[in-house]
Design an enzyme around this catalytic site. Structure first.
Site, mmCIF file in Angstrom:
data_model
loop_
_atom_site.group_PDB
_atom_site.id
_atom_site.type_symbol
_atom_site.label_atom_id
_atom_site.label_comp_id
_atom_site.label_asym_id
_atom_site.label_seq_id
_atom_site.Cartn_x
_atom_site.Cartn_y
_atom_site.Cartn_z
ATOM 1 N N ASP A 30 -11.784 -1.985 15.741
ATOM 2 C CA ASP A 30 -11.143 -3.213 15.268
ATOM 3 C C ASP A 30 -12.182 -4.344 15.235
ATOM 4 O O ASP A 30 -12.983 -4.504 16.157
ATOM 5 C CB ASP A 30 -9.984 -3.579 16.199
ATOM 6 N N ILE A 31 -12.130 -5.140 14.188
ATOM 7 C CA ILE A 31 -13.095 -6.231 14.000
ATOM 8 C C ILE A 31 -12.869 -7.364 15.012
ATOM 9 O O ILE A 31 -13.780 -8.138 15.306
ATOM 10 C CB ILE A 31 -13.013 -6.761 12.544
ATOM 11 N N ASN A 88 2.358 -1.732 15.379
ATOM 12 C CA ASN A 88 3.120 -2.946 15.086
ATOM 13 C C ASN A 88 3.869 -2.750 13.774
ATOM 14 O O ASN A 88 3.345 -2.142 12.841
ATOM 15 C CB ASN A 88 2.183 -4.142 14.973
ATOM 16 N N GLY A 94 4.386 -8.130 14.779
ATOM 17 C CA GLY A 94 2.987 -8.568 14.770
ATOM 18 C C GLY A 94 2.118 -7.813 13.792
ATOM 19 O O GLY A 94 0.890 -7.820 13.913
ATOM 20 N N GLN A 95 2.724 -7.177 12.789
ATOM 21 C CA GLN A 95 1.926 -6.432 11.813
ATOM 22 C C GLN A 95 1.284 -7.388 10.813
ATOM 23 O O GLN A 95 1.964 -8.232 10.222
ATOM 24 C CB GLN A 95 2.796 -5.406 11.064
ATOM 25 N N HIS A 101 -1.053 1.854 10.802
ATOM 26 C CA HIS A 101 -2.177 2.091 11.703
ATOM 27 C C HIS A 101 -1.698 2.094 13.136
ATOM 28 O O HIS A 101 -0.750 1.413 13.496
ATOM 29 C CB HIS A 101 -3.270 1.034 11.515
ATOM 30 N N HIS A 103 -3.076 1.354 16.962
ATOM 31 C CA HIS A 103 -4.154 0.785 17.777
ATOM 32 C C HIS A 103 -4.325 1.670 19.013
ATOM 33 O O HIS A 103 -3.327 2.058 19.633
ATOM 34 C CB HIS A 103 -3.773 -0.608 18.287
HETATM 35 P P1 5GP Z 1 -1.843 -5.371 12.941
HETATM 36 O O1 5GP Z 1 -1.700 -6.797 13.435
HETATM 37 O O2 5GP Z 1 -1.476 -5.241 11.500
HETATM 38 O O3 5GP Z 1 -1.144 -4.364 13.825
HETATM 39 O O4 5GP Z 1 -3.373 -5.015 13.119
HETATM 40 C C1 5GP Z 1 -4.320 -5.224 12.142
HETATM 41 C C2 5GP Z 1 -5.663 -5.144 12.832
HETATM 42 O O5 5GP Z 1 -6.652 -4.993 11.844
HETATM 43 C C3 5GP Z 1 -6.017 -6.389 13.634
HETATM 44 O O6 5GP Z 1 -6.218 -6.021 14.992
HETATM 45 C C4 5GP Z 1 -7.290 -6.895 12.978
HETATM 46 O O7 5GP Z 1 -8.232 -7.398 13.891
HETATM 47 C C5 5GP Z 1 -7.804 -5.663 12.273
HETATM 48 N N1 5GP Z 1 -8.567 -5.945 11.057
HETATM 49 C C6 5GP Z 1 -8.227 -6.791 10.043
HETATM 50 N N2 5GP Z 1 -9.163 -6.785 9.087
HETATM 51 C C7 5GP Z 1 -10.124 -5.910 9.495
HETATM 52 C C8 5GP Z 1 -11.360 -5.485 8.922
HETATM 53 O O8 5GP Z 1 -11.763 -5.891 7.834
HETATM 54 N N3 5GP Z 1 -12.097 -4.593 9.640
HETATM 55 C C9 5GP Z 1 -11.678 -4.099 10.845
HETATM 56 N N4 5GP Z 1 -12.482 -3.224 11.458
HETATM 57 N N5 5GP Z 1 -10.516 -4.483 11.407
HETATM 58 C C10 5GP Z 1 -9.750 -5.386 10.750
#
Ligand code: 5GP
Length: 115
Positions: A30-31, A88, A94-95, A101, A103
């Site tokens: 994750d970034i 999420n 929190g998506q 995906h 985590h």
């Molecule tokens: P969500 O909130 O949808 O469950 O999680 C999305 C995740 O994707 C977040 O933790 C966010 O930091 C990660 N993310 C968003 N854009 C990028 C990206 O361009 N590269 C990577 N490696 N992670 C990303």
């Protein structure tokens, strides 16, 4: 095909630090890491949310995502200490990225309830 940033990662249009890949699954760090280990496990096929899960089409894919999580936990040496798997869903879940995906978070003590 694909509308999200994760499709671009799958297609190598933007870089990511990939830790695991099969024909059907990709996993990358994750970034914006929320723990010493924070990896995202995604199916290569686009499924917007877990609500779009289809038993006939995606059962094996979900199994593969769990297999990936186990292998990554071992690779990252968080299998013995423990880790958390999170999916999420939609806004109150929190998506942020609408490409399914999971985590995997570990390397520190997780708290409950989550924020
Ligand atoms: P969500 O909130 O949808 O469950 O999680 C999305 C995740 O994707 C977040 O933790 C966010 O930091 C990660 N993310 C968003 N854009 C990028 C990206 O361009 N590269 C990577 N490696 N992670 C990303």
């Amino acid at each position: 095909m694909g509308n999200t940033i994760f499709s671009k990662i799958i297609n190598r249009e933007i870089p990511a630090k990939i830790i695991y890949e099969t024909d059907n699954i990709l996993a990358f760090y994750d970034i914006n890491a929320q723990a010493p280990t924070h990896v995202l496990i995604i199916p290569k096929v686009e499924i917007p949310t877990i609500l779009d899960f289809n038993k006939n089409k995606h059962s094996e894919l979900l199994v593969e995502m769990f297999e990936a999580a186990i292998e990554i936990a071992r690779k990252e040496k968080i299998d013995r200490t423990g880790f958390r798997l999170v999916i999420n869903c939609n806004s109150e879940g929190g998506q942020e990225v609408y490409h399914l995906h999971m985590h995997i978070l570990g390397g520190r003590q997780m708290n409950w309830p989550p924020g």
